[in-house]
Design a protein around this motif. Sequence first.
Motif, PDB file in Angstrom:
ATOM      1  N   PHE A  43       0.490  15.215   3.860  1.00 40.81           N
ATOM      2  CA  PHE A  43       0.472  13.933   4.566  1.00 40.81           C
ATOM      3  C   PHE A  43      -0.420  12.934   3.834  1.00 40.81           C
ATOM      4  O   PHE A  43      -0.042  11.773   3.631  1.00 40.81           O
ATOM      5  CB  PHE A  43      -0.011  14.118   6.002  1.00 40.81           C
ATOM      6  N   VAL A  44      -1.618  13.369   3.441  1.00 40.86           N
ATOM      7  CA  VAL A  44      -2.527  12.479   2.715  1.00 40.86           C
ATOM      8  C   VAL A  44      -1.902  12.045   1.398  1.00 40.86           C
ATOM      9  O   VAL A  44      -2.005  10.871   1.004  1.00 40.86           O
ATOM     10  CB  VAL A  44      -3.892  13.163   2.488  1.00 40.86           C
ATOM     11  N   HIS A  45      -1.218  12.961   0.725  1.00 35.63           N
ATOM     12  CA  HIS A  45      -0.575  12.619  -0.542  1.00 35.63           C
ATOM     13  C   HIS A  45       0.499  11.554  -0.323  1.00 35.63           C
ATOM     14  O   HIS A  45       0.598  10.585  -1.092  1.00 35.63           O
ATOM     15  CB  HIS A  45       0.043  13.876  -1.167  1.00 35.63           C
ATOM     16  N   ARG A  46       1.303  11.698   0.719  1.00 37.80           N
ATOM     17  CA  ARG A  46       2.340  10.707   1.025  1.00 37.80           C
ATOM     18  C   ARG A  46       1.721   9.341   1.311  1.00 37.80           C
ATOM     19  O   ARG A  46       2.215   8.304   0.843  1.00 37.80           O
ATOM     20  CB  ARG A  46       3.157  11.143   2.244  1.00 37.80           C
ATOM     21  N   LEU A  47       0.640   9.336   2.080  1.00 37.63           N
ATOM     22  CA  LEU A  47      -0.010   8.083   2.430  1.00 37.63           C
ATOM     23  C   LEU A  47      -0.575   7.387   1.194  1.00 37.63           C
ATOM     24  O   LEU A  47      -0.344   6.190   0.974  1.00 37.63           O
ATOM     25  CB  LEU A  47      -1.122   8.341   3.454  1.00 37.63           C
ATOM     26  N   LEU A  48      -1.297   8.128   0.372  1.00 35.66           N
ATOM     27  CA  LEU A  48      -1.908   7.529  -0.820  1.00 35.66           C
ATOM     28  C   LEU A  48      -0.859   7.103  -1.840  1.00 35.66           C
ATOM     29  O   LEU A  48      -1.003   6.064  -2.493  1.00 35.66           O
ATOM     30  CB  LEU A  48      -2.887   8.514  -1.449  1.00 35.66           C
ATOM     31  N   LEU A  49       0.196   7.885  -1.965  1.00 31.70           N
ATOM     32  CA  LEU A  49       1.276   7.512  -2.878  1.00 31.70           C
ATOM     33  C   LEU A  49       1.926   6.208  -2.428  1.00 31.70           C
ATOM     34  O   LEU A  49       2.221   5.318  -3.248  1.00 31.70           O
ATOM     35  CB  LEU A  49       2.316   8.633  -2.938  1.00 31.70           C
ATOM     36  N   LEU A  50       2.111   6.068  -1.125  1.00 30.83           N
ATOM     37  CA  LEU A  50       2.692   4.842  -0.585  1.00 30.83           C
ATOM     38  C   LEU A  50       1.771   3.651  -0.820  1.00 30.83           C
ATOM     39  O   LEU A  50       2.224   2.571  -1.240  1.00 30.83           O
ATOM     40  CB  LEU A  50       2.959   5.022   0.910  1.00 30.83           C
ATOM     41  N   LEU A  51       0.475   3.811  -0.571  1.00 33.78           N
ATOM     42  CA  LEU A  51      -0.473   2.715  -0.800  1.00 33.78           C
ATOM     43  C   LEU A  51      -0.459   2.286  -2.260  1.00 33.78           C
ATOM     44  O   LEU A  51      -0.503   1.091  -2.576  1.00 33.78           O
ATOM     45  CB  LEU A  51      -1.886   3.142  -0.390  1.00 33.78           C
ATOM     46  N   HIS A  52      -0.398   3.259  -3.153  1.00 27.90           N
ATOM     47  CA  HIS A  52      -0.391   2.968  -4.586  1.00 27.90           C
ATOM     48  C   HIS A  52       0.879   2.220  -4.981  1.00 27.90           C
ATOM     49  O   HIS A  52       0.831   1.235  -5.735  1.00 27.90           O
ATOM     50  CB  HIS A  52      -0.513   4.277  -5.375  1.00 27.90           C
ATOM     51  N   GLU A  53       2.010   2.658  -4.456  1.00 24.38           N
ATOM     52  CA  GLU A  53       3.276   2.002  -4.769  1.00 24.38           C
ATOM     53  C   GLU A  53       3.305   0.576  -4.237  1.00 24.38           C
ATOM     54  O   GLU A  53       3.788  -0.346  -4.907  1.00 24.38           O
ATOM     55  CB  GLU A  53       4.440   2.811  -4.185  1.00 24.38           C
ATOM     56  N   LEU A  54       2.780   0.385  -3.031  1.00 25.45           N
ATOM     57  CA  LEU A  54       2.732  -0.961  -2.460  1.00 25.45           C
ATOM     58  C   LEU A  54       1.818  -1.865  -3.273  1.00 25.45           C
ATOM     59  O   LEU A  54       2.125  -3.047  -3.487  1.00 25.45           O
ATOM     60  CB  LEU A  54       2.254  -0.891  -1.007  1.00 25.45           C
ATOM     61  N   GLN A  55       0.705  -1.332  -3.727  1.00 27.13           N
ATOM     62  CA  GLN A  55      -0.219  -2.120  -4.542  1.00 27.13           C
ATOM     63  C   GLN A  55       0.438  -2.582  -5.830  1.00 27.13           C
ATOM     64  O   GLN A  55       0.247  -3.713  -6.281  1.00 27.13           O
ATOM     65  CB  GLN A  55      -1.473  -1.299  -4.854  1.00 27.13           C
ATOM     66  N   GLN A  56       1.230  -1.713  -6.421  1.00 30.30           N
ATOM     67  CA  GLN A  56       1.912  -2.067  -7.664  1.00 30.30           C
ATOM     68  C   GLN A  56       3.080  -3.015  -7.436  1.00 30.30           C
ATOM     69  O   GLN A  56       3.455  -3.776  -8.328  1.00 30.30           O
ATOM     70  CB  GLN A  56       2.418  -0.791  -8.349  1.00 30.30           C
ATOM     71  N   LYS A  57       3.626  -2.980  -6.220  1.00 32.26           N
ATOM     72  CA  LYS A  57       4.870  -3.705  -5.950  1.00 32.26           C
ATOM     73  C   LYS A  57       4.637  -5.137  -5.493  1.00 32.26           C
ATOM     74  O   LYS A  57       5.420  -6.030  -5.814  1.00 32.26           O
ATOM     75  CB  LYS A  57       5.668  -2.943  -4.887  1.00 32.26           C
ATOM     76  N   HIS A  58       3.577  -5.374  -4.697  1.00 32.89           N
ATOM     77  CA  HIS A  58       3.464  -6.674  -4.044  1.00 32.89           C
ATOM     78  C   HIS A  58       2.013  -7.142  -3.967  1.00 32.89           C
ATOM     79  O   HIS A  58       1.115  -6.353  -3.662  1.00 32.89           O
ATOM     80  CB  HIS A  58       4.054  -6.597  -2.629  1.00 32.89           C
ATOM     81  N   ARG A  59       1.810  -8.422  -4.197  1.00 33.95           N
ATOM     82  CA  ARG A  59       0.464  -9.006  -4.199  1.00 33.95           C
ATOM     83  C   ARG A  59      -0.252  -8.856  -2.862  1.00 33.95           C
ATOM     84  O   ARG A  59      -1.488  -8.844  -2.807  1.00 33.95           O
ATOM     85  CB  ARG A  59       0.550 -10.488  -4.566  1.00 33.95           C
ATOM     86  N   LEU A  60       0.496  -8.766  -1.763  1.00 39.78           N
ATOM     87  CA  LEU A  60      -0.137  -8.644  -0.454  1.00 39.78           C
ATOM     88  C   LEU A  60      -0.867  -7.316  -0.286  1.00 39.78           C
ATOM     89  O   LEU A  60      -1.628  -7.131   0.664  1.00 39.78           O
ATOM     90  CB  LEU A  60       0.909  -8.793   0.656  1.00 39.78           C
ATOM     91  N   TYR A  61      -0.623  -6.376  -1.197  1.00 43.76           N
ATOM     92  CA  TYR A  61      -1.254  -5.057  -1.133  1.00 43.76           C
ATOM     93  C   TYR A  61      -2.222  -4.832  -2.299  1.00 43.76           C
ATOM     94  O   TYR A  61      -2.521  -3.697  -2.646  1.00 43.76           O
ATOM     95  CB  TYR A  61      -0.171  -3.969  -1.112  1.00 43.76           C
ATOM     96  N   HIS A  62      -2.737  -5.903  -2.867  1.00 41.08           N
ATOM     97  CA  HIS A  62      -3.617  -5.784  -4.034  1.00 41.08           C
ATOM     98  C   HIS A  62      -4.910  -5.048  -3.730  1.00 41.08           C
ATOM     99  O   HIS A  62      -5.558  -4.492  -4.625  1.00 41.08           O
ATOM    100  CB  HIS A  62      -3.947  -7.180  -4.576  1.00 41.08           C
TER     101      HIS A  62
END
Length: 851
Positions: free
Chosen positions: A731-750
Amino acid sequence: MMMLPLRRTTAAAVLMVLVAFVVVVAGGAEAEAGPHRILLDTDMDTDDLLALLYILKQNRSEFDLKAVSISVNAWSNAGHAVNHLYDILYMMGRDDILVGIGGDGGISDSGTIYPNVSGYLPLIDQGMTTVGGCRYRQAIPQGGGGRLDKDTNFGLRRGFLPQGRRKYTPLQQPTAQQNVEHIYIMGGGVRSKNPTGCCPKNATKFCTPQQCGDHGNLFTCYTTNPNAEFNIFGDPFSAYQVFHSGISITLVPLDATNTIPINEEFFYEFQRHQSTYEAQYCFKALKMARDTWFNDQFYTSYFMWDSFTSGVAISSMRNDKSGKFGNDFAQLEYMNVTVITSNKPYGVHDGSNPLFKGRGAPKFGLKRDGVHSGHVQTGITDNFCSVKGSNKGRCEDGYTKEVSGPEAVHIRVATRAKPNLDKYSPFDREFFKSFLEALNLRENSGSLNLMAQFPFYREILYKLDFKNKKIGPPVIFDMDMSPGDFISLIYLLKAPIEVIDLKGILVSGNGWAHIASIDIIYDILHMMGRDDIPVGRGNTNAIGTPILGCNYASFIPQGSGGLIDSDTLYGLARSLPRSPRRYTAENSVKYGAPRNTDHPELRQPLAFEVWQSIKEQLPPSEKITILTSGPLTNLANIMLSDRNTSSVIEKVYVVGGHIRGENDSKGNVFTVPSNRYAEFNMFLDPLAAKTVLESSLDITLIPLRSQRKVASFKSILHALKHTDHTPESSFVHRLLLLLHELQQKHRLYHHMDIFLGEVLGAVYLVEGFSMRPFIQSMPISVVANSSTSTNGQIVINKQSANSVKVLVDFSSGKYYSRVGKSLGNKEQSAVVGSFAEQNTIWSRPPEILRN
């Protein structure tokens, strides 16, 4: 909030607005031959649920609900509202209905409106982000009786509704925009006279009328604005645009809804007639609203606001199409009305009006001395709006006022509810009969609730067996429910019981998630088999700020990368197993409620109560260690309320703070560019930070500088990938992977990496000296009650009477592997790994599962 198009297109439509711009859209050439196509705009208040389900029960050959948009600056918060709505639609077998919420678009300083304007803020305060204050929304309480109870439907939602596959997903949630022909609006008060808050006929001379006779219903601020109604007050300038859009409007104001209170006869008939899941769900909500009502006047002060409007709209659309041009439930007449957006004198700019403040040219091309150019109410305690010697204010922001001249809009207005002509009926209003009949019809009925979805559903509370084990020192975790905090919580639950004994959790409601997200904590505890750990609900406002304000929390984004994501744990919360424990509005006289509800034993304890309970159960030789990872509101309140606090606290580990002057490095309050050196946890409640950090407690500060040393997504993801897998590590891996992908994808998640560093506090608490820490004692002071440009900053102050220990450095080489190894440890692992696993358990008889 629904944004109407600036220009009309050739496609016809009909729009119905119910609550806080509940909007129903229908019409067009296609609709002339087929059903009315409807769009509903709702803020998911209790009465909205009744309205929504009444519409869903209509014959789809006549009325077809196509989409629902959620108003996100009113009575509920976006992340909770959208998943609540998905569950209702799943119960009703209507997963085909589109759901839209506020976007992340903005309005430039010059007035350019970009696509998908957020709706999280009133139009006059909308900039290019979802960060902003609560000028109007502060009139709505955040806790019990307000948004907390609406977000959870008094705690009923998770215990009754089924859970389908649809859920909020970051960057994938649609918005809903349509062209419209007719609008039905629940809101405002034209000639209305509030029947509540009046002195009884036999009252003494000491009785002071409250809202009695007011046009409006703002029970939290009638002393400054007695004229507005909640829905229109939420965004007066937007309401003005809708009224003046040129689209035909039917208004169902307080004039009409004040004449259809939920009386005892209707309530008890409803209690006797609940033959469908939707009827049961509505009645449960209505009953909790009654049982938790603040006084004994429920039957004369709780009205059928939005549900009545849905009936008026349905009847008008049906009759208009058949040529009757009347209404079965309400008396209608035409009036000339406008929405007041500012107060006279016009053209006098006192700094309250952002459409004119500091501008060479007014925003949106407005006239300098026009109707929008006066004083705009700045909050519920605005001095301009108060009248000396009177308990009635003078402001009219949001007032749907009857006027003449060029500002007048000729609209159809419901003036009162029609009486029931059947003298043998128990109902005194015609709509009562229609409402109960509709909800109890077998046609278009809900197919399942939680119990029907899972035939072998059962509620089991888990508690791990630590018999014959040496128990470590007691620990309390104080968190604000950021994603980093949830990872820290799982890490603490994995720590050997011989090292720490997690006794309780305190939750701040003024940080990175709304207080209703407390249910995610219950789910994680359930997953980890720790249903024995109490969770205390903390305050929703910073110390020294108004209870109904949002002074510092307003600087957390409300949209993407902010509260909507934290409230849903970035869309992953619904994959957690569902705990039998949850927030409920259940209460008792013992704790100050006006009456006992049905199950006062299920009452949600407050943070201070959990603290007291843990303290009272301590052996004389033990003291408590506290780990904080959020604003220090809870701990400061405990210190101010319990003078013996210091005698039972062993140590305090504070995750947060940034000491100014360290290599001129900057803080992380990215939403306040002028405040270069503050860190969010301290900034969100500067006075609490000052109270705690300048006290005599044994405090170890884990500042931003140290957190940044362990804020690498690449490193933590690598460690989790190469460790043993457990449900919690996955679960933690899924959450952190998602946060990382969002950070790379969109400025709102910088800013996603700021949550990684928060986990350091839990790791240091557990690992301690094995991390080879370098601790330095520093005399510090916290800047508070200054300005947003400096509040929350920590400075070295050699004159300070007390010092804190600061984690300056540590061996970070094996940090990530320590985290991965702990989460992958099979000891103290998840008892129920996910909602999917729970689904399997609840779908089979217990004896089959044992075999």
